[in-house]
Design an enzyme around this catalytic site. Structure first.
Site, PDB file in Angstrom:
ATOM      1  NE  ARG A 197      -4.279  -1.448   0.293  1.00 58.68           N
ATOM      2  CZ  ARG A 197      -5.408  -1.259   0.968  1.00 58.68           C
ATOM      3  NH1 ARG A 197      -5.611  -0.159   1.644  1.00 58.68           N
ATOM      4  NH2 ARG A 197      -6.346  -2.161   0.928  1.00 58.68           N
ATOM      5  NE  ARG A 247      -6.804   5.822   2.418  1.00 61.50           N
ATOM      6  CZ  ARG A 247      -7.692   5.032   3.007  1.00 61.50           C
ATOM      7  NH1 ARG A 247      -8.866   5.487   3.329  1.00 61.50           N
ATOM      8  NH2 ARG A 247      -7.382   3.794   3.305  1.00 61.50           N
ATOM      9  NE  ARG A 254      -9.682   8.568  -2.778  1.00 61.04           N
ATOM     10  CZ  ARG A 254     -10.945   8.966  -2.673  1.00 61.04           C
ATOM     11  NH1 ARG A 254     -11.351  10.041  -3.306  1.00 61.04           N
ATOM     12  NH2 ARG A 254     -11.800   8.280  -1.934  1.00 61.04           N
ATOM     13  CG  ASP A 256      -8.935  -2.380  -4.394  1.00 59.97           C
ATOM     14  OD1 ASP A 256      -8.398  -1.795  -3.446  1.00 59.97           O
ATOM     15  OD2 ASP A 256      -9.701  -3.353  -4.222  1.00 59.97           O
ATOM     16  CE1 TYR A 288     -13.304  -6.859   1.013  1.00 61.09           C
ATOM     17  CE2 TYR A 288     -11.541  -8.314   0.292  1.00 61.09           C
ATOM     18  CZ  TYR A 288     -11.992  -7.295   1.096  1.00 61.09           C
ATOM     19  OH  TYR A 288     -11.134  -6.720   2.001  1.00 61.09           O
TER      20      TYR A 288
HETATM   21  O1  CP3 Z   1      -0.021  -1.389  -2.542  1.00 60.58           O
HETATM   22  C1  CP3 Z   1      -0.270  -0.410  -3.270  1.00 60.58           C
HETATM   23  O2  CP3 Z   1       0.168   0.718  -3.044  1.00 60.58           O
HETATM   24  C2  CP3 Z   1      -1.098  -0.610  -4.539  1.00 60.58           C
HETATM   25  C3  CP3 Z   1      -2.484  -0.341  -4.414  1.00 60.58           C
HETATM   26  C4  CP3 Z   1      -3.417  -1.265  -3.615  1.00 60.58           C
HETATM   27  C5  CP3 Z   1      -4.652  -0.793  -3.099  1.00 60.58           C
HETATM   28  N1  CP3 Z   1      -5.331  -1.868  -2.622  1.00 60.58           N
HETATM   29  C6  CP3 Z   1      -5.103   0.579  -3.133  1.00 60.58           C
HETATM   30  C7  CP3 Z   1      -6.220   1.018  -2.278  1.00 60.58           C
HETATM   31  C8  CP3 Z   1      -3.340  -2.630  -3.353  1.00 60.58           C
HETATM   32  C9  CP3 Z   1      -2.190  -3.626  -3.625  1.00 60.58           C
HETATM   33  C10 CP3 Z   1      -4.570  -3.009  -2.737  1.00 60.58           C
HETATM   34  C11 CP3 Z   1      -4.892  -4.399  -2.369  1.00 60.58           C
HETATM   35  C12 CP3 Z   1      -6.122  -4.659  -1.611  1.00 60.58           C
HETATM   36  N2  CP3 Z   1      -7.343  -4.026  -1.712  1.00 60.58           N
HETATM   37  C13 CP3 Z   1      -6.255  -5.713  -0.684  1.00 60.58           C
HETATM   38  C14 CP3 Z   1      -5.183  -6.720  -0.332  1.00 60.58           C
HETATM   39  C15 CP3 Z   1      -4.176  -6.170   0.590  1.00 60.58           C
HETATM   40  C16 CP3 Z   1      -4.677  -5.857   1.958  1.00 60.58           C
HETATM   41  O3  CP3 Z   1      -4.632  -4.655   2.299  1.00 60.58           O
HETATM   42  O4  CP3 Z   1      -5.064  -6.775   2.666  1.00 60.58           O
HETATM   43  C17 CP3 Z   1      -7.571  -5.670  -0.184  1.00 60.58           C
HETATM   44  C18 CP3 Z   1      -8.146  -6.585   0.882  1.00 60.58           C
HETATM   45  C19 CP3 Z   1      -8.245  -4.608  -0.841  1.00 60.58           C
HETATM   46  C20 CP3 Z   1      -9.671  -4.209  -0.712  1.00 60.58           C
HETATM   47  C21 CP3 Z   1      -9.807  -2.816  -0.260  1.00 60.58           C
HETATM   48  N3  CP3 Z   1      -9.587  -1.709  -1.053  1.00 60.58           N
HETATM   49  C22 CP3 Z   1     -10.212  -2.368   1.016  1.00 60.58           C
HETATM   50  C23 CP3 Z   1     -10.526  -3.266   2.191  1.00 60.58           C
HETATM   51  C24 CP3 Z   1     -10.236  -0.970   0.967  1.00 60.58           C
HETATM   52  C25 CP3 Z   1     -10.721  -0.051   2.051  1.00 60.58           C
HETATM   53  C26 CP3 Z   1      -9.742   0.097   3.151  1.00 60.58           C
HETATM   54  C27 CP3 Z   1      -8.916   1.292   2.903  1.00 60.58           C
HETATM   55  O5  CP3 Z   1      -7.688   1.220   3.037  1.00 60.58           O
HETATM   56  O6  CP3 Z   1      -9.531   2.352   2.609  1.00 60.58           O
HETATM   57  C28 CP3 Z   1      -9.788  -0.563  -0.321  1.00 60.58           C
HETATM   58  C29 CP3 Z   1      -9.606   0.825  -0.822  1.00 60.58           C
HETATM   59  C30 CP3 Z   1      -8.210   1.164  -1.250  1.00 60.58           C
HETATM   60  N4  CP3 Z   1      -7.401   0.362  -2.009  1.00 60.58           N
HETATM   61  C31 CP3 Z   1      -7.548   2.405  -1.017  1.00 60.58           C
HETATM   62  C32 CP3 Z   1      -6.303   2.309  -1.653  1.00 60.58           C
HETATM   63  C33 CP3 Z   1      -5.237   3.380  -1.740  1.00 60.58           C
HETATM   64  C34 CP3 Z   1      -8.105   3.595  -0.291  1.00 60.58           C
HETATM   65  C35 CP3 Z   1      -9.036   4.326  -1.227  1.00 60.58           C
HETATM   66  C36 CP3 Z   1      -9.035   5.829  -1.090  1.00 60.58           C
HETATM   67  O7  CP3 Z   1      -8.067   6.491  -1.531  1.00 60.58           O
HETATM   68  O8  CP3 Z   1     -10.034   6.340  -0.583  1.00 60.58           O
END
Ligand code: CP3
Length: 349
Positions: free
Chosen positions: A28, A32, A41, A77, A153
């Protein structure tokens, strides 16, 4: 297209070659906690960012510019391919949501099989664009959700502590569960291969929720489908990383899925992981991401401890044990990366 150097530190570590120091990146890392991410964003929703290759590529490069990580992970994502398959996830505050979860006998009819290139083009375009701008000394990583985690999911329709709908389907309609998992395994295998053909140098499979399973259920509902993905990707020869969260008792099974590297969370010491993972498999991890909430001194201490515990083992990649959280101070990330860089044996002191 300018491509990666064969002697890129990250790829050398994946091949378990001798390196002056292990490579470092953060799950990640495009997100943010970075003020420059929050700026972008403000101008676009999360989904629009994922669907706009120029924006995705820009935020992918932000952490490389600021911290000089050894690998960039493409901004997207794990749920993006599911949206293309007919599961319209939304991303309100509090995490992903599906209005109509795929939790009944109709689930399979509602999902469509899509072409891994033309049906989900955004990530591939973002990868090509990013590879053309990324320094050849840096690896570019693609990724996908593992079949079991995507199944979670799809069936639950959101994140959950216990995933009761998922367990209910596994235990009451195992045939339906298996058919869904099989479809996901085929789609994700092709999706990862397409990423590698569009500029990714390696791929990581995220099995974030597999840790919720009893080891026997992991062997039945998660491992075989992850293994199918790795069997498919192995045909390309590219390095693969298999990350599992939340259940250290799965480590041996995880190591047998066929990935080049296993990604581990912070619930085990690396000493133990080092002992248990076979020598032909690399290791990635595992600083507790919340240690970054401490101070640069503590971060440096804990990072040095990991380096010591892994000392001499080929195929080690420094990372967190899970994604960096939005509240993380920037100077902690700096301390994390600098500590790894300072361990360089070829650097003069
Ligand atoms: O790693 C990176 O920088 C690449 C981008 C990336 C995102 N999600 C961006 C994201 C990656 C590799 C993921 C993987 C992901 N997404 C997983 C597996 C890894 C983990 O964290 O367990 C899962 C379970 C998700 C599903 C997901 N997407 C959730 C649960 C959420 C909400 C939680 C949160 O952090 O807000 C997201 C949204 C998300 N994915 C954001 C980002 C940067 C936040 C969105 C925003 O900017 O508002």
């Amino acid at each position: 297209m300018p491509s990666v150097n064969a002697d890129c530190l990250f790829l050398k570590a994946c091949r378990r070659e001798k390196v002056p120091r292990p490579p470092v990146w953060m799950m990640r890392q495009a997100g943010r906690y970075l003020p420059e991410y929050r700026e972008v964003r403000k101008t676009a929703s999360f989904l629009d960012m994922c669907h706009t290759p120029e924006l995705a590529s820009e935020v992918t490069l932000q952490p490389i510019r600021r911290y000089d990580f050894d690998a960039a992970i493409i901004f997207s994502d794990i749920l993006i391919p599911l949206i293309a398959m007919g599961a319209p996830f939304e991303f309100p505050e509090g995490g992903p949501r599906l209005a109509e979860p795929f939790d009944d006998a109709k689930a399979l009819e509602r999902l469509k099989r899509v072409d891994a290139v033309t049906g989900m083009p955004w990530v591939h375009e973002a990868l090509s664009l990013t590879r053309s701008q990324l320094d050849p000394s840096k690896a570019l990583l693609g990724f996908a959700g593992a079949p079991f985690t995507l199944f979670c999911y799809l069936v639950e329709g959101m994140g959950s502590k216990l995933f009761p709908k998922v367990k209910q389907m596994m235990f009451r309609q195992p045939e339906l569960a298996r058919e869904l998992l099989q479809l996901l395994a085929e789609q994700i295998g092709e999706y990862m291969v397409a990423q590698l053909e569009h500029g990714a140098d390696a791929v990581q499979l995220f099995d974030t929720w597999a840790g919720l399973l009893h080891p026997d259920d992991y062997e039945e509902f998660a491992l075989p489908y992850a293994r199918q993905v790795f069997d498919r990707v192995a045909q390309t020869g590219a390095p693969t990383i298999y990350y599992v969260n939340g259940n250290p008792s799965l480590l041996s099974a995880q190591s047998a899925a066929g990935s080049t590297i296993v990604g581990v969370d912070w619930r085990s010491t690396l000493r133990e992981v080092n002992r248990k993972v076979p020598s032909n498999v690399g290791i990635q991890g595992n600083l507790d991401p919340l240690v970054l909430l401490s101070s640069p001194e503590v971060v440096a201490q804990r990072t040095n401890r990991m380096l010591q515990e892994m000392d001499g083992r080929p195929g080690y990649i420094v990372n967190l044990g899970h994604g960096v959280i939005p509240q993380t101070p920037l100077d902690s990330v700096q301390a994390f990366v600098e500590t790894v860089r300072a361990s360089d044996r070829s650097a003069s002191s």
